[in-house]
Design a protein around this motif. Structure first.
Motif, PDB file in Angstrom:
ATOM      1  N   ILE A 129     114.266  29.349  -2.127  1.00 33.30           N
ATOM      2  CA  ILE A 129     114.549  27.957  -1.787  1.00 33.30           C
ATOM      3  C   ILE A 129     114.614  27.175  -3.103  1.00 33.30           C
ATOM      4  N   VAL A 130     115.698  26.440  -3.283  1.00 33.15           N
ATOM      5  CA  VAL A 130     115.801  25.539  -4.439  1.00 33.15           C
ATOM      6  C   VAL A 130     116.076  24.155  -3.862  1.00 33.15           C
ATOM      7  N   ALA A 131     115.117  23.257  -3.984  1.00 26.07           N
ATOM      8  CA  ALA A 131     115.271  21.960  -3.323  1.00 26.07           C
ATOM      9  C   ALA A 131     114.334  20.927  -3.927  1.00 26.07           C
ATOM     10  N   LYS A 132     114.556  19.684  -3.537  1.00 29.25           N
ATOM     11  CA  LYS A 132     113.638  18.608  -3.917  1.00 29.25           C
ATOM     12  C   LYS A 132     112.298  18.827  -3.202  1.00 29.25           C
ATOM     13  N   ALA A 133     111.248  18.281  -3.803  1.00 29.27           N
ATOM     14  CA  ALA A 133     109.915  18.440  -3.220  1.00 29.27           C
ATOM     15  C   ALA A 133     109.229  17.083  -3.101  1.00 29.27           C
ATOM     16  N   ILE A 134     108.619  16.835  -1.939  1.00 26.51           N
ATOM     17  CA  ILE A 134     107.939  15.553  -1.715  1.00 26.51           C
ATOM     18  C   ILE A 134     106.434  15.704  -1.971  1.00 26.51           C
ATOM     19  N   PRO A 135     105.907  14.920  -2.906  1.00 28.64           N
ATOM     20  CA  PRO A 135     104.467  15.003  -3.164  1.00 28.64           C
ATOM     21  C   PRO A 135     103.646  14.142  -2.205  1.00 28.64           C
ATOM     22  N   LEU A 136     102.802  14.795  -1.435  1.00 30.43           N
ATOM     23  CA  LEU A 136     101.919  14.117  -0.476  1.00 30.43           C
ATOM     24  C   LEU A 136     100.518  14.581  -0.866  1.00 30.43           C
ATOM     25  N   MET A 137      99.998  13.938  -1.919  1.00 34.16           N
ATOM     26  CA  MET A 137      98.956  14.607  -2.677  1.00 34.16           C
ATOM     27  C   MET A 137      97.495  14.387  -2.268  1.00 34.16           C
ATOM     28  N   ASN A 138      97.233  13.874  -1.094  1.00 32.62           N
ATOM     29  CA  ASN A 138      95.832  13.772  -0.681  1.00 32.62           C
ATOM     30  C   ASN A 138      95.270  15.156  -0.337  1.00 32.62           C
ATOM     31  N   ASN A 139      93.962  15.269  -0.406  1.00 35.22           N
ATOM     32  CA  ASN A 139      93.299  16.485   0.077  1.00 35.22           C
ATOM     33  C   ASN A 139      93.021  16.354   1.570  1.00 35.22           C
ATOM     34  N   ASN A 140      92.747  17.477   2.201  1.00 34.39           N
ATOM     35  CA  ASN A 140      92.301  17.484   3.603  1.00 34.39           C
ATOM     36  C   ASN A 140      93.269  16.778   4.555  1.00 34.39           C
ATOM     37  N   ILE A 141      94.566  16.963   4.364  1.00 34.79           N
ATOM     38  CA  ILE A 141      95.490  16.385   5.355  1.00 34.79           C
ATOM     39  C   ILE A 141      95.415  17.268   6.592  1.00 34.79           C
ATOM     40  N   ASP A 142      94.837  16.717   7.643  1.00 32.86           N
ATOM     41  CA  ASP A 142      94.572  17.496   8.845  1.00 32.86           C
ATOM     42  C   ASP A 142      95.754  17.435   9.808  1.00 32.86           C
ATOM     43  N   THR A 143      95.717  18.310  10.798  1.00 33.17           N
ATOM     44  CA  THR A 143      96.851  18.378  11.727  1.00 33.17           C
ATOM     45  C   THR A 143      96.879  17.178  12.673  1.00 33.17           C
ATOM     46  N   ASP A 144      95.745  16.470  12.822  1.00 31.21           N
ATOM     47  CA  ASP A 144      95.763  15.216  13.589  1.00 31.21           C
ATOM     48  C   ASP A 144      96.638  14.188  12.871  1.00 31.21           C
ATOM     49  N   ILE A 146     103.486  19.819 -10.907  1.00 28.88           N
ATOM     50  CA  ILE A 146     104.754  19.811 -10.153  1.00 28.88           C
ATOM     51  C   ILE A 146     104.906  18.466  -9.435  1.00 28.88           C
ATOM     52  N   ALA A 147     103.802  18.005  -8.843  1.00 32.18           N
ATOM     53  CA  ALA A 147     103.836  16.730  -8.112  1.00 32.18           C
ATOM     54  C   ALA A 147     104.212  15.580  -9.045  1.00 32.18           C
ATOM     55  N   LYS A 148     103.690  15.630 -10.261  1.00 31.93           N
ATOM     56  CA  LYS A 148     104.004  14.560 -11.220  1.00 31.93           C
ATOM     57  C   LYS A 148     105.489  14.595 -11.575  1.00 31.93           C
ATOM     58  N   ALA A 149     105.998  15.792 -11.827  1.00 28.88           N
ATOM     59  CA  ALA A 149     107.421  15.934 -12.173  1.00 28.88           C
ATOM     60  C   ALA A 149     108.307  15.405 -11.047  1.00 28.88           C
ATOM     61  N   CYS A 150     107.922  15.712  -9.798  1.00 33.78           N
ATOM     62  CA  CYS A 150     108.739  15.295  -8.653  1.00 33.78           C
ATOM     63  C   CYS A 150     108.539  13.819  -8.339  1.00 33.78           C
ATOM     64  N   SER A 151     107.403  13.310  -8.729  1.00 35.82           N
ATOM     65  CA  SER A 151     107.135  11.897  -8.516  1.00 35.82           C
ATOM     66  C   SER A 151     107.893  11.066  -9.566  1.00 35.82           C
ATOM     67  N   ASP A 152     107.890  11.545 -10.822  1.00 35.98           N
ATOM     68  CA  ASP A 152     108.616  10.856 -11.896  1.00 35.98           C
ATOM     69  C   ASP A 152     110.119  10.912 -11.659  1.00 35.98           C
ATOM     70  N   ASN A 153     110.579  12.023 -11.121  1.00 38.31           N
ATOM     71  CA  ASN A 153     112.012  12.192 -10.880  1.00 38.31           C
ATOM     72  C   ASN A 153     112.240  12.868  -9.531  1.00 38.31           C
ATOM     73  N   CYS A 200     109.567  24.731 -11.827  1.00 38.57           N
ATOM     74  CA  CYS A 200     109.949  23.325 -11.744  1.00 38.57           C
ATOM     75  C   CYS A 200     110.070  22.849 -13.189  1.00 38.57           C
ATOM     76  N   GLY A 201     111.305  22.726 -13.664  1.00 40.10           N
ATOM     77  CA  GLY A 201     111.495  22.407 -15.074  1.00 40.10           C
ATOM     78  C   GLY A 201     110.837  23.488 -15.924  1.00 40.10           C
ATOM     79  N   SER A 202     109.939  23.066 -16.795  1.00 42.09           N
ATOM     80  CA  SER A 202     109.288  24.056 -17.663  1.00 42.09           C
ATOM     81  C   SER A 202     108.027  24.651 -17.031  1.00 42.09           C
ATOM     82  N   ILE A 203     107.660  24.158 -15.842  1.00 44.01           N
ATOM     83  CA  ILE A 203     106.444  24.672 -15.182  1.00 44.01           C
ATOM     84  C   ILE A 203     106.792  25.960 -14.438  1.00 44.01           C
TER      85      ILE A 203
END
Lengths: 197, 464
Positions: A7-22, A131-138, A154-157
């Protein structure tokens, strides 16, 4: 099911911990009796300012059009914890995500992803943050996830991830698990005879 | 080779290996209306049948009203889901305990009380709190709907083996401290994902002294620490609980069963990947202050200061939780006013839970401005409570006495909290929005919930 290999695609950063299924799919949508159409309810409470889903919350990253077409979701530790509701991965897949990269996953959710051709990738926290920072910046930044080579870039990562061989094969071949288990019917019959069930 | 109880349960249910993954036989499959419709639909689309309807049992619990036995009471969507379950069970020959049936109840209350769940079994259900049944010495865990379909079709499940963890609750349980306090304290200690990838075996002197129902409360919340399952090795308490129940054999057959069940223990010197010891003798009643069950404190202690968290992630999570819960670091919860009290859920709706709550309830009246409901876990629990006059005690104190179901634990019916409501709840999850959008949940024991109802705010139940 559609195989997953690369998969090569854009990535959305949803960076909290403990994101539950509720949070991923709140209870009011659990009364549905089909598997389809959950994508519009994904993260309902954060995504909409109203209960009827008519007023978008501009501060929710899922509403940011710069990420249109994203197929990868990035998140923190213990992603998908709580309820076993498979409606959560159904919503993730229906939204368009094929891969979830997180710092860690809850067990039931991890299995539910595999059963729905979603690739769960667990990576060290600092790498996910980068990765989240890279996708957040761009937001146009593409992330490449290659299941065959078990690599993320992801770029150089660059990073490698682990996955059980059978899970990898199932995802790469889009296997019907029940059909595959039913090929072992004789073993199930033998077990039942042995324990007189 | 020495084995843990989990190892033994795994081995005795191992059917074969499929592509490197274990295939385990399932002895009891419990189903309910929410996570089964898509599974039956999948079966029907492929012309597959339920392999063992005799090992499958359905009940209604999540989507039902607690004020009416009408399937239509909570609107057309809930009604359609309930009617779909009836039709699926009819088509596939699965026994169903619908609303109004004398056996109906929350799936994890109903199963054990029928005697259906017996030591040594494997039990699954499309519900994360299936770990409850591990209290009876079973390997029991929650699964998603695709796996529900897999179990319906094959009576087996594909599994990767989890790691072994042991939790030892040691010491004498002080007055006013319940099973709920133990499990909350454990999650507080190891964290919301402290047992991810593991099956927990609970043992220790305090655990041996806890009743079967208390053990169910503890195993029930194993998932809130991320565990795959929670198990307690069967002992005299287990056998006494099972004796005389509907699906349990009697006479010599029971004696023979007990002899078998006594083989279900962890070998001396078996090794665990992780071990945690918790001394309960100084434990105070527990109350959650945040938005996951690991964010919990002794009722007498202040909410931890943000500066006290070990890492940035925990600090951020705490900051977010404080904002959502509208509470402040360094403050105690004992003067915090509440608007609602919920006594119920698969964690705390059994007869001992209701007795504990009633003991407090009869000492006063529900405070002005507080709405308090008691929702028994099953019809059998409700009948037992009524025969003991508990319903009268609750009503006289100003609590509402409801019909059995999951109710406000997740609010799939009309028992939902509103924005900003603050609830003392005996349920298992204090997640954001769990009991209603913008609502605030504090998890407590049934006695603590009843105490909060009377006072209008949290109180130290040991003072009653």
């Amino acid at each position: 099911m559609e195989p997953i290999i690369k998969i090569v695609a854009k990535a959305i950063p949803l960076m909290n911990n403990n994101i539950d299924t509720d949070q991923l799919l709140p209870k009011q949508f659990l009364t549905e009796i089909s598997r389809v159409g959950f994508g519009k309810h994904l993260l309902h409470d954060q995504r909409y300012l109203d209960d009827k889903e008519q007023v978008s919350n501009p501060s929710c990253v899922l509403n940011d059009t710069a990420y249109d077409g994203a197929e990868i979701l990035l998140s923190g530790e213990n992603f998908g914890c709580g309820s076993s509701r498979e409606h959560a991965p159904w919503a993730i897949a229906d939204f368009g995500f094929k891969v979830v990269i997180a710092k860690g996953f809850a067990d039931i959710f991890y299995g539910n992803c595999l059963n729905n051709q979603i690739l769960p990738v667990s990576l060290p926290g600092n790498i996910v943050d980068e990765i989240a920072k890279a996708c957040s910046d761009n937001p146009s930044q593409k992330v490449e996830v290659n299941l065959d080579t078990q690599t993320v870039s992801c770029g150089s990562i660059e990073a490698t991830f682990s996955i059980e061989v059978h899970h990898k094969q199932n995802l790469m071949n889009g296997v019907d698990k029940i059909g595959r288990t039913l090929q072992a019917l004789e073993a199930i019959n033998a077990y039942e005879s042995r324990i007189e069930l | 080779m020495t084995k843990t109880l989990y190892d033994k349960l795994w081995d005795s249910h191992f059917v074969t290996d499929i592509d490197g993954e274990g295939l385990l036989y399932i002895d009891q499959h419990l189903i309910h209306e929410v996570t089964s419709p898509q599974a039956f639909d999948g079966l029907n689309q492929k012309n597959r049948r339920v392999r063992r309807p005799d090992l499958t049992l359905a009940t209604m619990d999540h989507s039902i009203s607690t004020q009416s036995t009408s399937l239509d009471a909570c609107g057309p969507k809930n009604a359609l889901q309930l009617k779909t379950l009836i039709e699926n069970c009819r088509q596939h020959g699965v026994v169903l305990y619908p609303v109004g049936d004398s056996n109906q109840g929350i799936v994890h209350v109903m199963g054990p009380e029928q005697g259906l769940i017996q030591p040594g079994m494997t039990v699954v259900c499309g519900d994360s709190h299936t770990a409850t049944h591990g209290a009876l010495g079973t390997l029991a865990f929650g699964i998603g709907t695709s796996d529900v379909e897999h179990v319906l079709a094959t009576q087996t499940i594909r599994q990767t083996k989890a790691k072994n963890m042991r939790v030892l609750f040691e010491g004498e349980l002080p007055k006013g401290i319940y099973a709920k306090d133990l499990i909350l304290a454990l999650i507080g200690k190891i964290g919301h994902d402290g047992a991810t990838g593991h099956v927990i075996e609970y043992a220790g002197s305090a655990m041996s002294a806890i009743s079967m129902e208390g053990r169910m409360t503890i195993c029930n919340m194993s998932i809130e620490a991320g565990a795959k399952a929670g198990i307690v090795a069967p002992d005299a308490v287990t056998f006494e609980y099972l004796k005389g129940r509907k699906s349990v054999p009697s006479g010599q057959q029971f004696t023979d069963k007990v002899a078998q069940w006594k083989q279900l223990y962890t070998d001396d010197n078996a090794t665990f990947d992780k071990e945690v010891i918790l001394d309960v003798s100084d434990l105070a009643p527990q109350v959650t202050w945040g938005t996951n069950p690991g964010q919990v404190i002794n009722v007498v202690d202040p909410i931890p200061a943000l500066s006290s968290f070990a890492n940035e992630n925990q600090k951020q999570a705490a900051e977010k939780a404080l904002a959502y819960m509208d509470v402040k670091e360094g403050t105690t919860l004992d003067s915090l006013p509440i608007s609602h009290v919920f006594v119920g859920s698969c964690t705390n709706s059994r007869i001992e839970d209701l007795r504990a709550a009633a003991t407090i309830a009869k000492q006063g009246k529900v405070a002005k401005g507080v709405k308090a409901i008691v929702v028994p876990g099953s019809v059998k629990v409700k009948e037992q409570a009524e025969s003991e006059g508990l319903d009268e005690i609750f009503r006289a104190a100003g609590f509402e006495w409801r019909l059995p179901g999951c109710s406000m634990c997740l609010g799939m019916n009309d028992d939902v909290l509103g924005m900003g409501d603050r609830c003392a709840s005996t349920s298992n999850r204090n997640f954001e929005g769990r009991q209603g959008r913008g609502s605030r949940t504090h998890l407590v024991s049934p006695a603590m919930a009843a105490g909060a109802a009377l006072a209008g705010h949290f109180v130290d139940i040991r003072q009653f």
